[in-house]
Design a protein around this motif. Structure first.
Motif, PDB file in Angstrom:
ATOM      1  N   PRO A   7      52.697 -47.977  -8.478  1.00 38.84           N
ATOM      2  CA  PRO A   7      52.746 -48.577  -9.694  1.00 38.84           C
ATOM      3  C   PRO A   7      52.217 -50.048  -9.346  1.00 38.84           C
ATOM      4  N   ARG A   8      51.494 -50.674 -10.136  1.00 41.96           N
ATOM      5  CA  ARG A   8      51.001 -52.043 -10.054  1.00 41.96           C
ATOM      6  C   ARG A   8      52.173 -53.265  -9.594  1.00 41.96           C
ATOM      7  N   ASN A   9      52.066 -53.840  -8.556  1.00 41.46           N
ATOM      8  CA  ASN A   9      53.036 -54.552  -7.831  1.00 41.46           C
ATOM      9  C   ASN A   9      54.327 -53.838  -7.412  1.00 41.46           C
ATOM     10  N   GLY A  10      53.989 -52.657  -7.189  1.00 41.17           N
ATOM     11  CA  GLY A  10      55.232 -51.895  -7.013  1.00 41.17           C
ATOM     12  C   GLY A  10      55.550 -51.664  -5.328  1.00 41.17           C
ATOM     13  N   PRO A  11      56.191 -50.745  -4.945  1.00 47.17           N
ATOM     14  CA  PRO A  11      56.596 -50.720  -3.432  1.00 47.17           C
ATOM     15  C   PRO A  11      55.225 -50.259  -2.676  1.00 47.17           C
ATOM     16  N   VAL A  12      54.959 -51.090  -1.544  1.00 51.68           N
ATOM     17  CA  VAL A  12      53.670 -50.478  -0.620  1.00 51.68           C
ATOM     18  C   VAL A  12      54.366 -49.335   0.202  1.00 51.68           C
ATOM     19  N   ASP A  13      53.265 -48.758   0.891  1.00 50.70           N
ATOM     20  CA  ASP A  13      53.622 -47.808   1.712  1.00 50.70           C
ATOM     21  C   ASP A  13      54.620 -48.233   2.599  1.00 50.70           C
ATOM     22  N   PRO A  14      55.853 -47.580   2.833  1.00 48.54           N
ATOM     23  CA  PRO A  14      56.593 -47.727   3.848  1.00 48.54           C
ATOM     24  C   PRO A  14      56.555 -47.832   5.174  1.00 48.54           C
ATOM     25  N   GLY A  15      55.239 -46.933   5.215  1.00 49.57           N
ATOM     26  CA  GLY A  15      55.107 -46.337   6.941  1.00 49.57           C
ATOM     27  C   GLY A  15      53.741 -47.192   7.260  1.00 49.57           C
ATOM     28  N   LEU A  16      53.642 -48.560   6.258  1.00 50.71           N
ATOM     29  CA  LEU A  16      52.629 -49.340   6.810  1.00 50.71           C
ATOM     30  C   LEU A  16      51.256 -48.963   7.444  1.00 50.71           C
ATOM     31  N   GLN A  17      50.707 -47.990   6.724  1.00 53.39           N
ATOM     32  CA  GLN A  17      49.432 -47.392   7.118  1.00 53.39           C
ATOM     33  C   GLN A  17      48.296 -48.353   7.291  1.00 53.39           C
ATOM     34  N   PRO A  18      48.126 -49.343   6.280  1.00 54.92           N
ATOM     35  CA  PRO A  18      47.070 -50.317   6.298  1.00 54.92           C
ATOM     36  C   PRO A  18      47.009 -51.113   7.655  1.00 54.92           C
ATOM     37  N   ARG A  20      48.654 -50.219  10.517  1.00 54.76           N
ATOM     38  CA  ARG A  20      48.396 -49.281  11.723  1.00 54.76           C
ATOM     39  C   ARG A  20      46.730 -49.054  11.765  1.00 54.76           C
ATOM     40  N   THR A  21      46.032 -49.035  10.765  1.00 56.62           N
ATOM     41  CA  THR A  21      44.655 -48.851  10.596  1.00 56.62           C
ATOM     42  C   THR A  21      43.959 -50.109  11.198  1.00 56.62           C
ATOM     43  N   ARG A  22      44.511 -51.272  10.648  1.00 58.50           N
ATOM     44  CA  ARG A  22      43.903 -52.679  11.089  1.00 58.50           C
ATOM     45  C   ARG A  22      44.113 -52.531  12.717  1.00 58.50           C
ATOM     46  N   PHE A  73      40.790 -54.280   5.643  1.00 53.00           N
ATOM     47  CA  PHE A  73      42.290 -54.145   5.520  1.00 53.00           C
ATOM     48  C   PHE A  73      42.430 -54.785   3.991  1.00 53.00           C
ATOM     49  N   ARG A  74      41.983 -55.981   3.698  1.00 57.11           N
ATOM     50  CA  ARG A  74      42.046 -56.783   2.633  1.00 57.11           C
ATOM     51  C   ARG A  74      41.971 -55.669   1.352  1.00 57.11           C
ATOM     52  N   ARG A  75      40.779 -55.032   1.313  1.00 57.06           N
ATOM     53  CA  ARG A  75      40.525 -54.113   0.325  1.00 57.06           C
ATOM     54  C   ARG A  75      41.141 -53.032  -0.007  1.00 57.06           C
ATOM     55  N   VAL A  76      41.740 -52.492   1.165  1.00 57.07           N
ATOM     56  CA  VAL A  76      42.672 -51.062   1.087  1.00 57.07           C
ATOM     57  C   VAL A  76      44.105 -51.668   0.764  1.00 57.07           C
ATOM     58  N   VAL A  86      41.459 -45.546  -2.935  1.00 56.28           N
ATOM     59  CA  VAL A  86      40.739 -46.320  -1.556  1.00 56.28           C
ATOM     60  C   VAL A  86      39.523 -45.560  -1.417  1.00 56.28           C
ATOM     61  N   VAL A  87      38.339 -46.118  -1.721  1.00 56.05           N
ATOM     62  CA  VAL A  87      37.262 -45.722  -1.213  1.00 56.05           C
ATOM     63  C   VAL A  87      36.379 -46.430  -0.235  1.00 56.05           C
ATOM     64  N   GLY A  88      35.324 -45.898   0.105  1.00 54.37           N
ATOM     65  CA  GLY A  88      34.514 -46.832   0.851  1.00 54.37           C
ATOM     66  C   GLY A  88      34.399 -46.251   2.350  1.00 54.37           C
ATOM     67  N   ALA A  89      33.501 -45.249   2.903  1.00 53.56           N
ATOM     68  CA  ALA A  89      33.697 -44.982   4.210  1.00 53.56           C
ATOM     69  C   ALA A  89      32.459 -45.579   4.968  1.00 53.56           C
ATOM     70  N   ALA A  90      31.682 -46.673   4.334  1.00 55.27           N
ATOM     71  CA  ALA A  90      30.564 -47.030   5.101  1.00 55.27           C
ATOM     72  C   ALA A  90      30.976 -47.727   6.257  1.00 55.27           C
ATOM     73  N   PRO A  91      31.984 -48.731   6.412  1.00 61.41           N
ATOM     74  CA  PRO A  91      32.542 -49.388   7.528  1.00 61.41           C
ATOM     75  C   PRO A  91      33.001 -48.477   8.718  1.00 61.41           C
ATOM     76  N   ILE A  92      33.481 -47.352   8.220  1.00 62.35           N
ATOM     77  CA  ILE A  92      33.756 -46.345   9.445  1.00 62.35           C
ATOM     78  C   ILE A  92      32.614 -45.649   9.852  1.00 62.35           C
ATOM     79  N   ALA A  93      31.627 -45.231   9.258  1.00 59.12           N
ATOM     80  CA  ALA A  93      30.476 -44.775   9.675  1.00 59.12           C
ATOM     81  C   ALA A  93      29.657 -45.879  10.556  1.00 59.12           C
TER      82      ALA A  93
END
Length: 114
Positions: A7-18, A20-22, A73-76, A86-93
């Protein structure tokens, strides 16, 4: 609302995935930086340009990877918070391609520079 949407302005992933990826992207940038720094150091000690140029390029790549990781990180994070996909694999490639180029460059320099 689907089960995948947050949900917009709702809870964020409690596992802090973004986050960890950053951190993983930051470690990748640090590895590039260390590799470039070692090549610059070797080039300076050996007084051989074949080590200096790739070392400088690899350091520039490390800065680019770090900046790309901050922007991604900011976009995700914004996408997760707003419930957008969440899309956009160009930075990963591009980062994977940079890792291959850095590895091949280091191998060529080590094999050819005396």
């Amino acid at each position: 609302m689907t089960g995948d949407a947050v949900p917009r302005n709702g809870p964020v992933d409690p596992g802090l995935q973004p986050e960890r990826t950053r951190l993983a992207w930051s470690r990748t940038a640090l590895a590039f930086l260390a590799n470039g720094g070692l090549m610059l150091h070797a080039g300076h000690r050996l007084d051989h340009w074949a080590w200096l140029t790739p070392g400088a390029v690899i350091i520039a790549v490390s800065v680019a990877v770090y900046v790309a990781s901050a922007l991604r990180f900011r976009r995700v994070d914004d996408a997760i918070r707003s419930g957008d996909p969440v899309v956009g694999a160009a930075p990963i490639a591009l980062t994977a391609a940079a890792a291959v180029v850095v590895s091949l460059t280091a191998a060529v320099v080590v094999a050819t520079a005396h």
